[in-house]
Design a protein around this motif. Sequence first.
Motif, PDB file in Angstrom:
ATOM      1  N   TRP A   1     -10.300  26.217  10.128  1.00 33.72           N
ATOM      2  CA  TRP A   1     -10.171  27.659  10.330  1.00 33.72           C
ATOM      3  C   TRP A   1     -11.438  28.290  10.908  1.00 33.72           C
ATOM      4  O   TRP A   1     -11.709  29.459  10.714  1.00 33.72           O
TER       5      TRP A   1
ATOM      6  N   HIS B   1       1.930  28.714   8.912  1.00 33.47           N
ATOM      7  CA  HIS B   1       0.642  29.384   8.849  1.00 33.47           C
ATOM      8  C   HIS B   1       0.647  30.672   9.673  1.00 33.47           C
ATOM      9  O   HIS B   1       0.072  31.682   9.262  1.00 33.47           O
ATOM     10  N   ARG B   2       1.297  30.650  10.825  1.00 34.00           N
ATOM     11  CA  ARG B   2       1.398  31.855  11.659  1.00 34.00           C
ATOM     12  C   ARG B   2       2.201  32.944  10.957  1.00 34.00           C
ATOM     13  O   ARG B   2       1.898  34.123  11.085  1.00 34.00           O
TER      14      ARG B   2
ATOM     15  N   LEU C   1       2.266  33.429   7.763  1.00 30.60           N
ATOM     16  CA  LEU C   1       1.429  33.953   6.682  1.00 30.60           C
ATOM     17  C   LEU C   1       0.291  34.832   7.175  1.00 30.60           C
ATOM     18  O   LEU C   1      -0.013  35.851   6.564  1.00 30.60           O
ATOM     19  N   ASN C   2      -0.361  34.418   8.275  1.00 34.23           N
ATOM     20  CA  ASN C   2      -1.522  35.213   8.702  1.00 34.23           C
ATOM     21  C   ASN C   2      -1.701  35.338  10.212  1.00 34.23           C
ATOM     22  O   ASN C   2      -2.747  35.800  10.657  1.00 34.23           O
ATOM     23  N   GLY C   3      -0.728  34.905  10.990  1.00 34.80           N
ATOM     24  CA  GLY C   3      -0.793  35.071  12.430  1.00 34.80           C
ATOM     25  C   GLY C   3      -1.703  34.096  13.154  1.00 34.80           C
ATOM     26  O   GLY C   3      -1.861  34.173  14.362  1.00 34.80           O
ATOM     27  N   GLN C   4      -2.315  33.178  12.438  1.00 32.28           N
ATOM     28  CA  GLN C   4      -3.233  32.204  13.022  1.00 32.28           C
ATOM     29  C   GLN C   4      -2.584  30.822  13.067  1.00 32.28           C
ATOM     30  O   GLN C   4      -1.795  30.476  12.189  1.00 32.28           O
TER      31      GLN C   4
END
Length: 168
Positions: free
Chosen positions: A53, A124-125, A127-130
């Motif tokens: 990350w 993951h996207r 959950l947090n856009g990343q």
Amino acid sequence: MNRFLPLLLVAVLLIADLLLKAWAARTLPAMPSQPLIPGLLNLNFTLNTGMAWGMLENLTLPLAGLRLVVAVGLIVALLLRHFRCWTALALSLLAAGAFSNAVDGLTRGAVVDYLSSPLLDQLHRLLNGQPFPVFNGADMLVIAGVALLLLSLPKTTPSPNELRETIR
């Protein structure tokens, strides 16, 4: 369990992971992401100067030093103490993963990452856009070692005698 079996496992896993990283560094940079297990796992090359990350980016040498200290500490513990089979296996996985990423950081100036997961990426996207970070075999060894340690924890609070027995 023989005290040298976990060390042999560390050596075999370390060599295998370093060979995979050498192959990835030689083969994958010129290629776009390639499905390995469609929808689940792709080959996707990157060099990482920090941690997952983007944490601690450009701190390759201090991170490599820390990984090396952890690996050596685990190897010394495996040499000096007798652990139950599952604990020894977990510590071996952790030591091999830490050692491999330490060698990478010290010799390449970055850790070779070569695996990505479209499934984890999607989750993951959400959950947090990343995107989910690209990772490597050493990272999988560390995750497996931690999971095995957690699974092998006693389900109840052990007595002092049981704790001594676990360490022996």
